[in-house]
Design an enzyme around this catalytic site. Structure first.
Site, PDB file in Angstrom:
ATOM      1  N   ARG A  59       0.836  -1.207   0.000  1.00 49.86           N
ATOM      2  CA  ARG A  59       0.000   0.000   0.000  1.00 49.86           C
ATOM      3  C   ARG A  59       0.869   1.255   0.000  1.00 49.86           C
ATOM      4  O   ARG A  59       1.417   1.660   1.021  1.00 49.86           O
ATOM      5  CB  ARG A  59      -0.885  -0.009   1.251  1.00 49.86           C
ATOM      6  CG  ARG A  59      -1.738   1.232   1.416  1.00 49.86           C
ATOM      7  CD  ARG A  59      -2.920   1.271   0.490  1.00 49.86           C
ATOM      8  NE  ARG A  59      -3.828   0.173   0.717  1.00 49.86           N
ATOM      9  CZ  ARG A  59      -4.819  -0.147  -0.129  1.00 49.86           C
ATOM     10  NH1 ARG A  59      -5.015   0.559  -1.224  1.00 49.86           N
ATOM     11  NH2 ARG A  59      -5.612  -1.175   0.130  1.00 49.86           N
ATOM     12  N   ARG A  82       1.281  -6.136  -9.699  1.00 46.82           N
ATOM     13  CA  ARG A  82       1.724  -5.533  -8.431  1.00 46.82           C
ATOM     14  C   ARG A  82       2.039  -6.591  -7.384  1.00 46.82           C
ATOM     15  O   ARG A  82       2.510  -6.268  -6.302  1.00 46.82           O
ATOM     16  CB  ARG A  82       0.669  -4.548  -7.909  1.00 46.82           C
ATOM     17  CG  ARG A  82      -0.677  -5.153  -7.563  1.00 46.82           C
ATOM     18  CD  ARG A  82      -1.623  -4.101  -7.002  1.00 46.82           C
ATOM     19  NE  ARG A  82      -2.930  -4.659  -6.634  1.00 46.82           N
ATOM     20  CZ  ARG A  82      -3.834  -4.019  -5.913  1.00 46.82           C
ATOM     21  NH1 ARG A  82      -3.606  -2.798  -5.475  1.00 46.82           N
ATOM     22  NH2 ARG A  82      -4.996  -4.585  -5.628  1.00 46.82           N
ATOM     23  N   HIS A 147      -0.356   3.739 -10.264  1.00 46.05           N
ATOM     24  CA  HIS A 147      -1.318   4.126  -9.205  1.00 46.05           C
ATOM     25  C   HIS A 147      -0.597   4.975  -8.138  1.00 46.05           C
ATOM     26  O   HIS A 147      -0.503   4.605  -6.965  1.00 46.05           O
ATOM     27  CB  HIS A 147      -1.872   2.832  -8.604  1.00 46.05           C
ATOM     28  CG  HIS A 147      -3.116   2.960  -7.797  1.00 46.05           C
ATOM     29  ND1 HIS A 147      -3.200   3.737  -6.657  1.00 46.05           N
ATOM     30  CD2 HIS A 147      -4.339   2.392  -7.950  1.00 46.05           C
ATOM     31  CE1 HIS A 147      -4.418   3.624  -6.151  1.00 46.05           C
ATOM     32  NE2 HIS A 147      -5.121   2.812  -6.930  1.00 46.05           N
ATOM     33  N   ASP A 192     -13.088   9.357  -6.082  1.00 43.52           N
ATOM     34  CA  ASP A 192     -12.619   8.226  -6.888  1.00 43.52           C
ATOM     35  C   ASP A 192     -13.125   8.447  -8.312  1.00 43.52           C
ATOM     36  O   ASP A 192     -14.260   8.108  -8.631  1.00 43.52           O
ATOM     37  CB  ASP A 192     -13.160   6.915  -6.285  1.00 43.52           C
ATOM     38  CG  ASP A 192     -12.459   5.693  -6.844  1.00 43.52           C
ATOM     39  OD1 ASP A 192     -11.679   5.828  -7.803  1.00 43.52           O
ATOM     40  OD2 ASP A 192     -12.706   4.584  -6.319  1.00 43.52           O
ATOM     41  N   GLU A 249      -3.214   9.091 -10.820  1.00 45.53           N
ATOM     42  CA  GLU A 249      -2.777   7.910 -11.558  1.00 45.53           C
ATOM     43  C   GLU A 249      -2.815   8.158 -13.061  1.00 45.53           C
ATOM     44  O   GLU A 249      -3.824   8.632 -13.589  1.00 45.53           O
ATOM     45  CB  GLU A 249      -3.695   6.732 -11.214  1.00 45.53           C
ATOM     46  CG  GLU A 249      -3.864   6.535  -9.715  1.00 45.53           C
ATOM     47  CD  GLU A 249      -5.012   5.593  -9.369  1.00 45.53           C
ATOM     48  OE1 GLU A 249      -5.284   4.663 -10.154  1.00 45.53           O
ATOM     49  OE2 GLU A 249      -5.635   5.788  -8.315  1.00 45.53           O
TER      50      GLU A 249
HETATM   51  O1  TA6 Z   1      -7.542   3.733  -8.469  1.00 50.23           O
HETATM   52  C1  TA6 Z   1      -8.586   3.955  -7.572  1.00 50.23           C
HETATM   53  C2  TA6 Z   1      -9.006   2.639  -6.984  1.00 50.23           C
HETATM   54  O2  TA6 Z   1      -9.415   1.763  -8.003  1.00 50.23           O
HETATM   55  C3  TA6 Z   1     -10.094   2.901  -5.960  1.00 50.23           C
HETATM   56  O3  TA6 Z   1     -11.356   2.472  -6.374  1.00 50.23           O
HETATM   57  C4  TA6 Z   1      -9.573   2.278  -4.692  1.00 50.23           C
HETATM   58  O4  TA6 Z   1     -10.239   1.209  -4.253  1.00 50.23           O
HETATM   59  C5  TA6 Z   1      -8.087   2.123  -4.947  1.00 50.23           C
HETATM   60  O5  TA6 Z   1      -7.905   2.009  -6.312  1.00 50.23           O
HETATM   61  C6  TA6 Z   1      -7.286   1.121  -4.158  1.00 50.23           C
HETATM   62  O6  TA6 Z   1      -7.469  -0.189  -4.581  1.00 50.23           O
HETATM   63  P1  TA6 Z   1      -6.731  -1.391  -3.829  1.00 50.23           P
HETATM   64  O7  TA6 Z   1      -7.080  -2.636  -4.557  1.00 50.23           O
HETATM   65  O8  TA6 Z   1      -5.263  -1.096  -3.896  1.00 50.23           O
HETATM   66  O9  TA6 Z   1      -7.233  -1.354  -2.402  1.00 50.23           O
END
Ligand code: TA6
Length: 272
Positions: A59, A82, A147, A192, A249
């Site tokens: 994260r 990832r 991201h 988002d 992103e």
């Molecule tokens: O890029 C935005 C997103 O798709 C959000 O909807 C949010 O959930 C985030 O990514 C994080 O996703 P993750 O799978 O890393 O928890």
């Protein structure tokens, strides 16, 4: 560019240094975890609760999303890249190059490909490029993103410039379509959004700090901050972490990339 192998939270990483700046890249996910300017200022957010077990997506930093953005497909949420061990392929010019290859034997995404992540570092600048090549005999389609979790002191004082007039899909409101009328994007609750026609360079502004953001190859820009309520439900974020980052992103989501045999695609995000 100087490169050093290091271990960070038990994971094999490379520390890259150039022009006084440094970056830390995990081989797990080819994920940039840290980008520090010459004055010591860290520009990326990395959660203190991030899990470093080699199986879980980390994260923070710059996760590489490929071959599926989010849940737009039948594969892993945000793809498998990832969560895979990438290889360090060496330095080309001012870039460290990482690769991930598939031979078609993966049940989730049975295609032959090679993905390259290029990390370029200079004084005050970070450049991350994702390239995908179809090494098989049949066509495939994918979505992708860098991201990027940008570190901020307090999201309440943060604004993003460069999206006025753009249309976006609001993922926090059931995928409804909207137009960005305000000059700046600011954050007061879960945000988002997938902007699909962003052409201007973007800037992240916080007080006297400014970060310019440009992209090429990627057609969309995703802006994400979970807000307090969603943040409290994300296990690898501390309850107050939503104040500490904004994800901007470089993404290719709304129009998947289609590559025939031997074809290549590339997209880049430049920060600085
Ligand atoms: O890029 C935005 C997103 O798709 C959000 O909807 C949010 O959930 C985030 O990514 C994080 O996703 P993750 O799978 O890393 O928890």
């Amino acid at each position: 560019m100087q490169i050093q192998s290091v271990s960070f939270r038990g994971m094999p990483c490379l520390r890259i240094a150039a022009d006084g700046a440094s970056a830390l890249v995990s081989l797990h996910g080819a994920q940039v975890l840290s980008w520090r300017l010459a004055d010591g200022r860290e520009r990326l957010f990395l959660s203190e609760r991030a899990v470093f077990d080699g199986n879980t997506a980390i994260r923070g930093g710059i996760p590489v999303i490929f071959p599926q953005f989010g849940e737009r497909g039948t594969g892993h949420r945000h793809g498998f890249a990832r969560n895979r061990a990438w290889m360090f392929a060496g330095v080309e010019g001012d870039e460290a190059v990482f690769t991930l290859a598939g031979d078609g034997s993966d049940a989730d995404w049975p295609h032959s490909f090679i993905a390259r992540l290029r990390v370029g570092l200079g004084a005050g600048r970070l450049r991350v490029t994702l390239e995908v090549e179809n090494t098989g005999a049949t066509l495939f389609a994918f979505t992708a993103a860098l991201h990027t979790y940008l570190r901020v002191d307090d999201i309440v004082g943060v604004a993003i410039e460069g999206l006025q007039g753009c249309d976006y899909e609001d993922s926090a409101a059931g995928g409804t379509l909207h137009r960005q009328h305000d000059y700046e994007v600011t954050f007061d609750s879960e945000t988002d959004r997938i902007y699909n026609d962003a052409v201007a360079p973007l800037a992240l502004l916080e007080g006297a700090h400014r970060l310019d953001i440009e992209q090429d190859g990627f057609g969309d820009v995703v802006v994400w901050n979970p807000g307090a309520h969603l943040c409290a439900r994300i296990a690898d974020l501390a309850p107050d972490d939503w104040k500490r980052f904004a994800c901007i992103e470089a993404a290719q989501v709304l129009q998947p990339v289609v590559l025939g045999a031997g074809e290549r695609w590339g997209g880049v995000q430049r920060l600085g």
